[in-house]
Design a protein around this motif. Structure first.
Motif, PDB file in Angstrom:
ATOM      1  N   TYR A  16       0.822  -1.208   0.000  1.00 43.45           N
ATOM      2  CA  TYR A  16       0.000   0.000   0.000  1.00 43.45           C
ATOM      3  C   TYR A  16       0.859   1.262   0.000  1.00 43.45           C
ATOM      4  O   TYR A  16       0.500   2.264  -0.628  1.00 43.45           O
ATOM      5  CB  TYR A  16      -0.970  -0.020   1.184  1.00 43.45           C
ATOM      6  CG  TYR A  16      -1.945  -1.174   1.055  1.00 43.45           C
ATOM      7  CD1 TYR A  16      -2.976  -1.141   0.129  1.00 43.45           C
ATOM      8  CD2 TYR A  16      -1.783  -2.316   1.830  1.00 43.45           C
ATOM      9  CE1 TYR A  16      -3.836  -2.206  -0.022  1.00 43.45           C
ATOM     10  CE2 TYR A  16      -2.648  -3.395   1.694  1.00 43.45           C
ATOM     11  CZ  TYR A  16      -3.673  -3.335   0.760  1.00 43.45           C
ATOM     12  OH  TYR A  16      -4.517  -4.398   0.609  1.00 43.45           O
ATOM     13  N   LEU A  17       1.996   1.202   0.690  1.00 46.16           N
ATOM     14  CA  LEU A  17       2.921   2.331   0.626  1.00 46.16           C
ATOM     15  C   LEU A  17       3.424   2.534  -0.797  1.00 46.16           C
ATOM     16  O   LEU A  17       3.527   3.670  -1.274  1.00 46.16           O
ATOM     17  CB  LEU A  17       4.096   2.112   1.593  1.00 46.16           C
ATOM     18  CG  LEU A  17       3.763   2.202   3.076  1.00 46.16           C
ATOM     19  CD1 LEU A  17       4.944   1.748   3.913  1.00 46.16           C
ATOM     20  CD2 LEU A  17       3.327   3.604   3.449  1.00 46.16           C
ATOM     21  N   ALA A  21       2.791   5.881  -3.266  1.00 45.88           N
ATOM     22  CA  ALA A  21       3.874   6.594  -3.956  1.00 45.88           C
ATOM     23  C   ALA A  21       3.617   6.640  -5.460  1.00 45.88           C
ATOM     24  O   ALA A  21       3.769   7.691  -6.099  1.00 45.88           O
ATOM     25  CB  ALA A  21       5.221   5.935  -3.665  1.00 45.88           C
ATOM     26  N   THR A  22       3.202   5.519  -6.027  1.00 44.50           N
ATOM     27  CA  THR A  22       2.926   5.456  -7.468  1.00 44.50           C
ATOM     28  C   THR A  22       1.776   6.382  -7.843  1.00 44.50           C
ATOM     29  O   THR A  22       1.863   7.133  -8.831  1.00 44.50           O
ATOM     30  CB  THR A  22       2.607   4.005  -7.882  1.00 44.50           C
ATOM     31  OG1 THR A  22       3.735   3.188  -7.577  1.00 44.50           O
ATOM     32  CG2 THR A  22       2.277   3.906  -9.359  1.00 44.50           C
ATOM     33  N   ILE A  28       0.901  13.724 -10.101  1.00 47.35           N
ATOM     34  CA  ILE A  28       1.758  14.886 -10.361  1.00 47.35           C
ATOM     35  C   ILE A  28       2.034  15.011 -11.847  1.00 47.35           C
ATOM     36  O   ILE A  28       1.925  16.096 -12.433  1.00 47.35           O
ATOM     37  CB  ILE A  28       3.066  14.773  -9.539  1.00 47.35           C
ATOM     38  CG1 ILE A  28       2.762  15.023  -8.063  1.00 47.35           C
ATOM     39  CG2 ILE A  28       4.130  15.731 -10.057  1.00 47.35           C
ATOM     40  CD1 ILE A  28       3.914  14.710  -7.123  1.00 47.35           C
ATOM     41  N   VAL A  29       2.368  13.891 -12.477  1.00 42.47           N
ATOM     42  CA  VAL A  29       2.657  13.896 -13.915  1.00 42.47           C
ATOM     43  C   VAL A  29       1.409  14.288 -14.709  1.00 42.47           C
ATOM     44  O   VAL A  29       1.471  15.119 -15.613  1.00 42.47           O
ATOM     45  CB  VAL A  29       3.195  12.513 -14.368  1.00 42.47           C
ATOM     46  CG1 VAL A  29       3.237  12.407 -15.881  1.00 42.47           C
ATOM     47  CG2 VAL A  29       4.571  12.255 -13.765  1.00 42.47           C
ATOM     48  N   GLU A  30       0.279  13.690 -14.366  1.00 37.71           N
ATOM     49  CA  GLU A  30      -0.979  13.969 -15.079  1.00 37.71           C
ATOM     50  C   GLU A  30      -1.369  15.441 -14.994  1.00 37.71           C
ATOM     51  O   GLU A  30      -1.976  15.980 -15.913  1.00 37.71           O
ATOM     52  CB  GLU A  30      -2.113  13.111 -14.515  1.00 37.71           C
ATOM     53  CG  GLU A  30      -2.000  11.654 -14.891  1.00 37.71           C
ATOM     54  CD  GLU A  30      -3.002  10.773 -14.143  1.00 37.71           C
ATOM     55  OE1 GLU A  30      -3.773  11.300 -13.307  1.00 37.71           O
ATOM     56  OE2 GLU A  30      -2.994   9.549 -14.397  1.00 37.71           O
ATOM     57  N   ARG A  31      -1.024  16.098 -13.920  1.00 35.24           N
ATOM     58  CA  ARG A  31      -1.363  17.509 -13.743  1.00 35.24           C
ATOM     59  C   ARG A  31      -0.272  18.440 -14.251  1.00 35.24           C
ATOM     60  O   ARG A  31      -0.386  19.659 -14.150  1.00 35.24           O
ATOM     61  CB  ARG A  31      -1.663  17.777 -12.268  1.00 35.24           C
ATOM     62  CG  ARG A  31      -2.975  17.149 -11.823  1.00 35.24           C
ATOM     63  CD  ARG A  31      -3.117  17.129 -10.320  1.00 35.24           C
ATOM     64  NE  ARG A  31      -4.332  16.499  -9.875  1.00 35.24           N
ATOM     65  CZ  ARG A  31      -4.558  15.191  -9.816  1.00 35.24           C
ATOM     66  NH1 ARG A  31      -3.632  14.355 -10.199  1.00 35.24           N
ATOM     67  NH2 ARG A  31      -5.698  14.711  -9.392  1.00 35.24           N
ATOM     68  N   GLY A  32       0.803  17.859 -14.769  1.00 35.87           N
ATOM     69  CA  GLY A  32       1.902  18.662 -15.297  1.00 35.87           C
ATOM     70  C   GLY A  32       2.668  19.420 -14.228  1.00 35.87           C
ATOM     71  O   GLY A  32       3.252  20.470 -14.509  1.00 35.87           O
ATOM     72  N   LEU A  33       2.677  18.898 -13.043  1.00 31.23           N
ATOM     73  CA  LEU A  33       3.358  19.555 -11.934  1.00 31.23           C
ATOM     74  C   LEU A  33       4.798  19.070 -11.840  1.00 31.23           C
ATOM     75  O   LEU A  33       5.113  17.957 -12.266  1.00 31.23           O
ATOM     76  CB  LEU A  33       2.627  19.258 -10.625  1.00 31.23           C
ATOM     77  CG  LEU A  33       1.168  19.717 -10.561  1.00 31.23           C
ATOM     78  CD1 LEU A  33       0.488  19.170  -9.315  1.00 31.23           C
ATOM     79  CD2 LEU A  33       1.095  21.227 -10.596  1.00 31.23           C
ATOM     80  N   PRO A  34       5.668  19.869 -11.256  1.00 34.61           N
ATOM     81  CA  PRO A  34       7.049  19.406 -11.066  1.00 34.61           C
ATOM     82  C   PRO A  34       7.095  18.287 -10.023  1.00 34.61           C
ATOM     83  O   PRO A  34       6.293  18.262  -9.088  1.00 34.61           O
ATOM     84  CB  PRO A  34       7.793  20.653 -10.567  1.00 34.61           C
ATOM     85  CG  PRO A  34       6.745  21.575 -10.063  1.00 34.61           C
ATOM     86  CD  PRO A  34       5.475  21.243 -10.787  1.00 34.61           C
ATOM     87  N   THR A  55      10.302   1.472  -1.994  1.00 34.14           N
ATOM     88  CA  THR A  55       8.852   1.643  -2.144  1.00 34.14           C
ATOM     89  C   THR A  55       8.472   2.837  -3.006  1.00 34.14           C
ATOM     90  O   THR A  55       7.290   3.121  -3.167  1.00 34.14           O
ATOM     91  CB  THR A  55       8.172   1.765  -0.760  1.00 34.14           C
ATOM     92  OG1 THR A  55       8.798   2.807  -0.017  1.00 34.14           O
ATOM     93  CG2 THR A  55       8.218   0.453   0.006  1.00 34.14           C
ATOM     94  N   GLY A  56       9.455   3.528  -3.571  1.00 36.26           N
ATOM     95  CA  GLY A  56       9.147   4.638  -4.463  1.00 36.26           C
ATOM     96  C   GLY A  56       9.268   6.012  -3.848  1.00 36.26           C
ATOM     97  O   GLY A  56       8.921   7.012  -4.475  1.00 36.26           O
ATOM     98  N   TYR A  57       9.763   6.078  -2.637  1.00 41.65           N
ATOM     99  CA  TYR A  57       9.949   7.359  -1.956  1.00 41.65           C
ATOM    100  C   TYR A  57      11.403   7.796  -2.079  1.00 41.65           C
ATOM    101  O   TYR A  57      12.271   7.003  -2.408  1.00 41.65           O
ATOM    102  CB  TYR A  57       9.540   7.242  -0.482  1.00 41.65           C
ATOM    103  CG  TYR A  57       8.071   6.933  -0.319  1.00 41.65           C
ATOM    104  CD1 TYR A  57       7.145   7.945  -0.126  1.00 41.65           C
ATOM    105  CD2 TYR A  57       7.608   5.618  -0.401  1.00 41.65           C
ATOM    106  CE1 TYR A  57       5.794   7.661   0.001  1.00 41.65           C
ATOM    107  CE2 TYR A  57       6.260   5.326  -0.287  1.00 41.65           C
ATOM    108  CZ  TYR A  57       5.361   6.352  -0.089  1.00 41.65           C
ATOM    109  OH  TYR A  57       4.019   6.068   0.028  1.00 41.65           O
TER     110      TYR A  57
END
Length: 154
Positions: A16-17, A21-22, A28-34, A55-57
């Motif tokens: 779940y962690l 993270a995913t 973030i990517v979908e919204r075009g954010l840094p 875990t992606g952090y």
């Protein structure tokens, strides 16, 4: 994580962690954010330090029960922590000594000095200032030495 053992943590917490993270990174990517650095904090998960690194952090937050040298041996990304918040109740000289020891044990490379859990509401703000000032002073002292191995930990 402090209420479950390593086996259950692997089964019921780590997946779940990773999902969180995913999903956050995807959002973030979908919204075009840094991209932003993310910290995972699993209180009491000393038995899963290495696995938390994958875990992606970007950072593993450590509670006050984790030995700095063990954390450095098992965490493969940056670490954050881990002074016991109760240390802020100590007299000034003791707080300086505890904070100095923490920073020296962790070193300054890939390290974010912090408490090993939240701050208590009745905490004296002057103690927080002493903690912050000591972290800066000791970190600067380590960096002035210029030895990259001592910058990791001593």
């Amino acid at each position: 994580s402090s209420g479950i053992n390593a086996e259950y943590g692997e089964q019921f917490s780590l997946p779940y962690l990773e999902d969180i993270a995913t999903a956050v990174r995807q959002g973030i990517v979908e919204r075009g954010l840094p991209d932003v650095p993310m910290i995972v904090f699993a209180k009491g998960a000393y038995h899963s330090l290495s696995k938390l690194s994958y875990t992606g952090y970007n950072v593993v937050g450590l509670d006050w029960t984790v030995d700095p040298h063990i954390a450095r041996d098992y965490v493969h990304i940056a670490v954050q922590g881990n002074l016991d918040p109760c240390a802020l109740y100590a007299p000034k000289e003791e707080l300086i000594e505890m904070t100095t020891n923490m920073v020296r044990q962790f070193g300054v490379r890939n390290y974010i000095a912090n408490l090993g859990h939240g701050i208590y509401p009745d905490m004296n703000p002057e103690s927080v200032q002493i903690f912050c000032d000591t972290v800066h002073t000791v970190s600067e002292e380590i960096m002035r030495k210029g030895d990259p191995f001592n910058q990791l930990y001593t």
